[in-house]
Design an enzyme around this catalytic site. Structure first.
Site, short mmCIF file in Angstrom:
data_model
loop_
_atom_site.label_atom_id
_atom_site.label_comp_id
_atom_site.label_asym_id
_atom_site.label_seq_id
_atom_site.Cartn_x
_atom_site.Cartn_y
_atom_site.Cartn_z
N SER A 172 -2.83 -4.02 4.23
CA SER A 172 -1.41 -3.74 4.39
C SER A 172 -1.22 -2.92 5.65
CB SER A 172 -0.88 -2.97 3.18
OG SER A 172 0.42 -2.46 3.42
N TYR A 185 -1.43 4.09 -3.02
CA TYR A 185 -1.46 2.74 -2.46
C TYR A 185 -2.06 2.74 -1.05
CZ TYR A 185 0.32 -1.81 -0.90
OH TYR A 185 0.43 -3.10 -0.42
N LYS A 189 -5.44 0.82 0.50
CA LYS A 189 -5.36 -0.12 1.61
C LYS A 189 -6.14 0.36 2.83
CE LYS A 189 -3.03 -3.20 -0.60
NZ LYS A 189 -3.66 -4.51 -0.92
#
Length: 261
Positions: A172, A185, A189
């Site tokens: 991401s 998150y 990533k």
């Protein structure tokens, strides 16, 4: 490095990138055929996974679709079969290592050796660090990065034997620049991006040029976990260059959807 040299290097990077893109408009690279290749996609029940599956279906690949959501993966399978693809769908919880290994063994028996592995499955919780539950932090690491280890360990041996394959890591833009209220998150990533870089180096070190790797760092998109995503930074190519050479701020707004409700 001197700030002026950094800016100069950034400008040269821009110029080179756009010249390269301009040349490829007239002399495009020859695309390799994936017809008949066995392609496994995790998180294929919706979003990026579903779109990827339909694209490979049009390219006449044999599809192996994994998702925790049976309705979602079955719907993707139906769409791909309408396009003429041969499809095998499996319900898999990518947070569970033993379930990944057991299903991988079933895939080898029922379909064959996977040639292209696309680690796409992912989850997201939108909350500040202190509001996140311990179980949520553990879960997001299990799905967003640890699953990459288990799937790769399951399918890489046959790729090494044949010196043929491709491993795709879906990371991401949040894997290169931190975002508030997405600490968990972003951490997963960042890990996925590092995993890709290290795996690529390792495959080179063991002299397996036939096994390719790709890392994707998309911005936030509607995948079923976020709603009406928006970002306020430069285009992705510029973002990568800026992130490499300068201290860049990233501003992103996402509205999360609680999938348990």
């Amino acid at each position: 490095m001197n700030i002026f040299l950094e800016i100069l290097l950034l400008l040269l990077t821009f110029i080179y990138s756009y010249l390269e893109a301009f040349v490829k408009l007239f002399i495009p690279l020859k695309r390799k055929s994936v017809s008949g290749e066995i392609v496994l996609i995790t998180g294929a029940g919706h979003g990026i996974g579903r779109i990827t599956a339909t694209l490979f279906a049009k390219l006449e690949s044999v599809l192996v679709l994994w998702d925790i959501n049976k309705n979602g993966v079955d719907e993707t399978a139906r769409e791909c079969r309408k396009l003429g693809a041969k499809v095998y769908a499996y319900v898999v919880d990518c947070s569970k290592r033993e379930e990944i290994y057991a299903t991988a063994a079933k895939v080898k028996e029922e379909v064959g050796d996977v040639n292209i592995l696309i680690n796409n499955a992912g989850i997201v919780f939108c909350a500040d660090l202190l509001t996140l539950q311990d179980s949520q932090i553990q879960k997001i690491f299990e799905v967003n990065i640890l699953a990459h280890f288990w799937t790769t360990r399951a399918f890489l041996p046959s790729m090494i034997t044949n010196n043929h394959g491709h491993i795709v890591t879906v990371a991401s833009s949040a894997g290169v620049i931190g975002v508030p209220f997405l600490v968990d998150y972003c951490a997963t990533k960042f890990a996925a991006f590092g995993y890709h870089k290290s795996l690529t180096a390792e495959l080179s070190a063991i002299k397996k040029p036939g096994i390719k790797t790709t890392c994707l760092c998309p911005v936030f998109v509607n995948t079923g976990f976020v709603k009406n995503p928006s970002t306020s930074f430069l285009p992705e190519r510029a973002l990568k260059a800026l992130n490499k050479f300068l201290d860049v701020k990233f501003d992103a707004k996402v509205q999360c959807i609680d999938k348990d409700k």
